[in-house]
Design a protein around this motif. Structure first.
Motif, PDB file in Angstrom:
ATOM      1  N   LEU A 205       0.844  -1.201   0.000  1.00 25.60           N
ATOM      2  CA  LEU A 205       0.000   0.000   0.000  1.00 25.60           C
ATOM      3  C   LEU A 205       0.875   1.245   0.000  1.00 25.60           C
ATOM      4  N   GLU A 206       0.511   2.192  -0.854  1.00 24.27           N
ATOM      5  CA  GLU A 206       1.210   3.481  -0.892  1.00 24.27           C
ATOM      6  C   GLU A 206       0.460   4.484  -0.025  1.00 24.27           C
ATOM      7  N   ASN A 207       1.097   5.610   0.230  1.00 29.61           N
ATOM      8  CA  ASN A 207       0.415   6.678   0.961  1.00 29.61           C
ATOM      9  C   ASN A 207      -0.923   6.996   0.313  1.00 29.61           C
ATOM     10  N   GLY A 208      -1.960   7.047   1.086  1.00 28.14           N
ATOM     11  CA  GLY A 208      -3.260   7.453   0.562  1.00 28.14           C
ATOM     12  C   GLY A 208      -4.040   6.345  -0.105  1.00 28.14           C
ATOM     13  N   ASP A 209      -3.505   5.121  -0.108  1.00 29.18           N
ATOM     14  CA  ASP A 209      -4.299   4.004  -0.636  1.00 29.18           C
ATOM     15  C   ASP A 209      -5.447   3.696   0.300  1.00 29.18           C
ATOM     16  N   PHE A 210      -6.488   3.113  -0.274  1.00 25.20           N
ATOM     17  CA  PHE A 210      -7.662   2.720   0.513  1.00 25.20           C
ATOM     18  C   PHE A 210      -7.944   1.262   0.155  1.00 25.20           C
ATOM     19  N   LEU A 211      -7.608   0.364   1.089  1.00 22.03           N
ATOM     20  CA  LEU A 211      -7.770  -1.061   0.834  1.00 22.03           C
ATOM     21  C   LEU A 211      -8.978  -1.583   1.584  1.00 22.03           C
ATOM     22  N   VAL A 212      -9.799  -2.339   0.879  1.00 25.89           N
ATOM     23  CA  VAL A 212     -10.880  -3.039   1.551  1.00 25.89           C
ATOM     24  C   VAL A 212     -10.528  -4.511   1.576  1.00 25.89           C
ATOM     25  N   VAL A 213     -10.658  -5.131   2.741  1.00 27.09           N
ATOM     26  CA  VAL A 213     -10.390  -6.565   2.866  1.00 27.09           C
ATOM     27  C   VAL A 213     -11.717  -7.272   3.063  1.00 27.09           C
ATOM     28  N   VAL A 214     -11.988  -8.233   2.198  1.00 26.12           N
ATOM     29  CA  VAL A 214     -13.236  -8.998   2.320  1.00 26.12           C
ATOM     30  C   VAL A 214     -12.898 -10.476   2.465  1.00 26.12           C
ATOM     31  N   GLY A 215     -13.907 -11.239   2.843  1.00 23.01           N
ATOM     32  CA  GLY A 215     -13.705 -12.682   3.022  1.00 23.01           C
ATOM     33  C   GLY A 215     -14.672 -13.209   4.056  1.00 23.01           C
ATOM     34  N   ASN A 216     -14.853 -14.511   4.036  1.00 18.48           N
ATOM     35  CA  ASN A 216     -15.801 -15.123   4.972  1.00 18.48           C
ATOM     36  C   ASN A 216     -15.328 -14.981   6.408  1.00 18.48           C
ATOM     37  N   ASN A 217     -16.231 -15.248   7.316  1.00 23.15           N
ATOM     38  CA  ASN A 217     -15.865 -15.313   8.718  1.00 23.15           C
ATOM     39  C   ASN A 217     -14.774 -16.345   8.904  1.00 23.15           C
ATOM     40  N   GLY A 218     -13.748 -15.992   9.656  1.00 15.77           N
ATOM     41  CA  GLY A 218     -12.701 -16.957   9.944  1.00 15.77           C
ATOM     42  C   GLY A 218     -11.665 -17.081   8.848  1.00 15.77           C
ATOM     43  N   SER A 219     -11.750 -16.216   7.820  1.00 23.24           N
ATOM     44  CA  SER A 219     -10.792 -16.346   6.731  1.00 23.24           C
ATOM     45  C   SER A 219      -9.454 -15.680   7.062  1.00 23.24           C
ATOM     46  N   GLY A 220      -9.385 -14.965   8.173  1.00 21.43           N
ATOM     47  CA  GLY A 220      -8.091 -14.411   8.585  1.00 21.43           C
ATOM     48  C   GLY A 220      -7.961 -12.899   8.451  1.00 21.43           C
ATOM     49  N   LYS A 221      -9.088 -12.207   8.212  1.00 19.59           N
ATOM     50  CA  LYS A 221      -9.034 -10.755   8.017  1.00 19.59           C
ATOM     51  C   LYS A 221      -8.501 -10.034   9.258  1.00 19.59           C
ATOM     52  N   SER A 222      -9.136 -10.341  10.393  1.00 19.63           N
ATOM     53  CA  SER A 222      -8.698  -9.673  11.631  1.00 19.63           C
ATOM     54  C   SER A 222      -7.268 -10.053  11.981  1.00 19.63           C
ATOM     55  N   THR A 223      -6.931 -11.309  11.703  1.00 15.16           N
ATOM     56  CA  THR A 223      -5.572 -11.774  11.997  1.00 15.16           C
ATOM     57  C   THR A 223      -4.555 -10.960  11.204  1.00 15.16           C
TER      58      THR A 223
END
Ligand SMILES: Nc1ncnc2c1ncn2[C@@H]1O[C@H](COP(=O)(O)OP(=O)(O)O)[C@@H](O)[C@H]1O
Ligand SMILES: [Mg+2]
Lengths: 221, 302
Positions: free
Chosen positions: A25-43
C-alpha cells in the motif's frame, strides 16, 4: 503511511491462518479486505498492528521493519468488537480522548475532529449512555486523536444503523482524501459507499487482489 | 437531642485532647482517601475480589510475623512489615497465576486466598493461638494506631497520589482498555507491576483500620455507590472519596462514643450509603426508562 507485507504466513498454535499473504500500500491508498468469517481478516490487521507477533522482515511500515517500528501513535485502530473496553464505569467522551491522546494536537483541532465525527455535543456525555452508532464514532475519533497516517478499521459498521453507517463512510472517505492510508475490513461492502482503490479477498488465509467490479458481481461470498 | 449533642461534644473534645484520637482520625482520613482511589481502578478492571484476596494473604504475613516475634523472639520489629511484604508477594502471585490461566483468570483469587488463609491458620496456632493482636488484625484497630504508623501512612498516601497524578492518563487508559494502551506504545507490563505492588501496600496498610475481613469493602463499596451516580470518571472518583470519608468520620464517631468496633462501623456506614444510593436511584429513575427496558426485554424473549 506505506504498508508492505511480504509473503506472510501466520499460525495460532500451529494452526495456519494466513498463507503467503502479500500486500503493498502506498500513501493514501484505501484497501478493503473482504472474506468469509474466519478467513483471517482480523488476523492480518493484528499482524500489521503488532498485536500478533510476526517473524522478521515480513511487514514493513514506511519501509521500517515492524519489530523495529516504534511510532505506534501513527496508526489508528478501531477493533472489530469494542468488547475489550471496560464499560459501565462512568467516563465521558472527553475523558477517553484525553487519556488516549499522546501527540500534540491543538484544542481547536480536537474540537474540529469531534465536530466532523458528529460527537461535539456528546463531549461531556458518559459513554455508557451512548447508542451503538454514537459509540462507534467515538472510537473512530479516538483512533484519529493522535493524527495517524494509517487507519485500520475492522468491520466498523457491523450493528449500526444505516444513517450512522453513511455518516461513517463520509468521514473515512474525507480522511482518505487528506492522505490517510486506510485498511477497512468489511462484510457488507456496497458500491459507491467508500472510495477504496484496492480490494483484497481472503479465502482460507490466501489473499487475492480483485477488481471492485468482480467483487460486486459475485456478491459477498 | 441533648444526648446526641453531648456525644458529639465528647467526640470533638476527644479529638482535641487525646492524641490517639488524632492519630485515628488522620489515619482514617488517609485510608478513606486512598482506598476508594485505588479501589476505582480495581473495580474498572473487574478485579474487585483482589483486595480481599490480598488481605487474606497479608494476614499470613502478619501471623508469621507474630510467630517470629513472640515465639522465636526474632527482632523483626512490627509484624506489619511482614504483612506488607506478604501482600506484595500475594499480588505478584495473582499476576503470575492470571497469566498462567489466561482464559480463567479469576482462578488465581481462590488459590491465593486459600494459601493465605491456610498459612494464617497454621501460624496463628504456632504463635500461641487466638489473641487480641489477631482479633485486631481481623477486625481492625484504628483507635490504637501509633505515631509511627501515621507517618508511614502519610508518606505512602502522598507518594501514591503523586504517582497517580504523574501517570494519570496512562493509568486510566490501561484500566479501561488495556489492549488499546498497548497499541499506543504504553509499557503496560511495567505499569501493571508497579500498580500490583501499590495495591499490596494499600491493602496491608488498610488492615490496620478495618481489619483483614473488611479491607475489600473499604476499597470497593464507596466506588460501587459512586459509579451509579457519577457521570464522568473524575466526578465518580470524587463522589467515592466523599462517601468513603463520610463513612470514616461517622464510623469513628460512633465507634468512639459507643465502643463499637471501628472497622465494622465504618463499613456499615459505607453499606448504608450504598443502599441509599440504590433506593434513591430506583425512586428517581424515570418510569419511562423502566418501561423501555421492559419493552426491550419483551422483544428479546419473543
Ligand atoms: N487469538 C486467537 N487464537 C487462536 N485462534 C484464533 C485467534 N484469533 C482468531 N483465531 C482463529 O483464526 C481464524 C481466523 O480468524 P480471524 O482472523 O478473526 O477471521 P476473520 O476476521 O476473517 O473473521 C479463525 O479460525 C479463528 O477462530
Ligand atoms: Mg474479524
Amino acid at each position: 503511511m506505506r504498508v508492505e507485507v511480504r509473503n506472510l504466513s501466520f499460525s495460532y498454535d500451529y494452526r495456519p491462518v494466513l498463507r503467503n499473504v502479500s500486500l503493498n500500500l502506498e500513501n493514501g491508498d484505501f484497501l478493503v479486505v473482504v472474506g468469509n468469517n474466519g478467513s483471517g481478516k482480523s488476523t492480518l490487521v493484528k499482524c500489521i498492528l503488532g498485536i500478533n507477533r510476526v517473524p522478521e522482515k515480513k511487514i514493513f511500515l514506511d519501509g521500517m521493519e515492524i519489530n523495529e517500528f516504534r511510532r505506534r501513535l501513527r496508526i489508528g485502530y478501531v477493533p472489530q468488537k469494542l468488547d475489550d473496553f471496560n464499560y459501565e464505569f462512568p467516563i465521558t467522551v472527553n475523558e477517553i480522548m484525553h487519556v488516549s491522546r499522546y501527540s500534540r494536537m491543538r484544542d481547536e483541532d480536537k474540537l474540529a475532529l469531534f465536530d466532523r465525527m458528529g460527537i461535539l455535543e456528546l463531549q461531556n456525555e458518559n459513554i455508557n449512555t451512548l447508542s451503538g452508532g454514537q459509540l462507534q464514532r467515538v472510537f473512530i475519533a479516538r483512533a484519529m486523536v493522535n493524527n495517524p497516517d494509517l487507519l485500520i478499521l475492522d468491520e466498523p459498521t457491523a450493528g449500526i444503523d444505516a444513517e450512522s453507517e453513511a455518516k461513517f463512510y463520509r468521514i473515512v472517505n474525507d480522511l482518505n482524501d487528506e492522505g490517510v492510508t486506510v485498511i477497512l475490513i468489511s462484510h457488507n461492502l456496497k458500491p459507491g459507499r467508500s472510495n477504496f482503490n484496492r480490494i483484497m479477498r481472503l479465502t482460507d488465509g490466501r489473499a487475492r487482489t480483485i477488481a471492485a467490479s468482480e467483487y460486486f458481481e459475485r456478491g459477498v461470498d | 437531642m441533648e444526648i446526641d449533642s453531648l456525644i458529639l461534644m465528647g467526640f470533638i473534645r476527644a479529638l482535641i485532647e487525646r492524641q490517639f484520637m488524632q492519630f485515628a482520625l488522620i489515619t482514617g482520613i488517609l485510608v478513606g482517601l486512598l482506598a476508594p482511589v485505588i479501589g476505582s481502578f480495581v473495580v474498572i478492571k473487574r478485579l474487585s475480589l483482589i483486595a480481599d484476596t490480598l488481605s487474606h494473604f497479608s494476614l499470613a504475613g502478619l501471623s508469621i510475623g507474630l510467630f517470629l516475634l513472640n515465639i522465636l523472639r526474632l527482632p523483626i520489629g512490627d509484624p506489619l512489615y511482614v504483612g506488607m511484604t506478604f501482600a506484595v508477594i500475594g499480588a505478584l502471585l495473582i499476576e503470575a497465576l492470571r497469566s498462567y490461566y489466561k482464559n480463567y483468570k479469576e482462578i488465581s483469587m481462590p488459590i491465593v486466598i486459600s494459601l493465605g488463609t491456610a498459612l494464617s491458620a497454621l501460624f496463628i496456632s504456632l504463635a500461641g493461638g487466638f489473641n487480641t493482636e489477631i482479633y485486631n488484625y481481623l477486625f481492625g484497630s484504628i483507635l490504637t494506631v501509633g505515631r509511627n504508623f501515621v507517618f508511614i501512612m502519610a508518606v505512602t498516601t502522598f507518594v501514591i497520589l503523586l504517582l497517580i497524578a504523574i501517570f494519570y492518563k496512562r493509568i486510566v487508559i490501561i484500566s479501561f482498555d488495556e489492549r488499546y494502551a498497548r497499541l499506543l506504545g504504553i509499557r503496560v507490563g511495567v505499569f501493571q507491576f508497579f500498580s500490583t505492588i501499590i495495591l499490596g501496600l494499600v491493602v496491608s496498610l488498610s488492615i490496620e483500620t478495618v481489619g483483614v475481613l473488611l479491607v475489600g469493602s473499604l476499597m470497593i463499596i464507596p466506588v460501587a455507590a459512586a459509579m451509579k451516580i457519577g457521570n464522568s470518571f473524575k466526578t465518580t472518583l470524587l463522589i467515592a472519596i466523599l462517601f468513603s470519608e463520610v463513612s470514616v468520620i461517622l464510623g469513628l464517631w460512633l465507634s468512639y462514643s459507643f465502643g463499637f468496633p471501628s472497622g465494622a462501623t465504618i463499613v456499615l456506614f459505607n453499606i448504608l450509603i450504598l443502599l441509599m444510593v440504590i433506593i434513591i436511584k430506583k425512586i428517581f429513575s424515570s418510569p419511562h426508562a423502566e418501561e423501555k427496558v421492559a419493552m426491550e426485554a419483551e422483544v428479546r424473549t419473543e
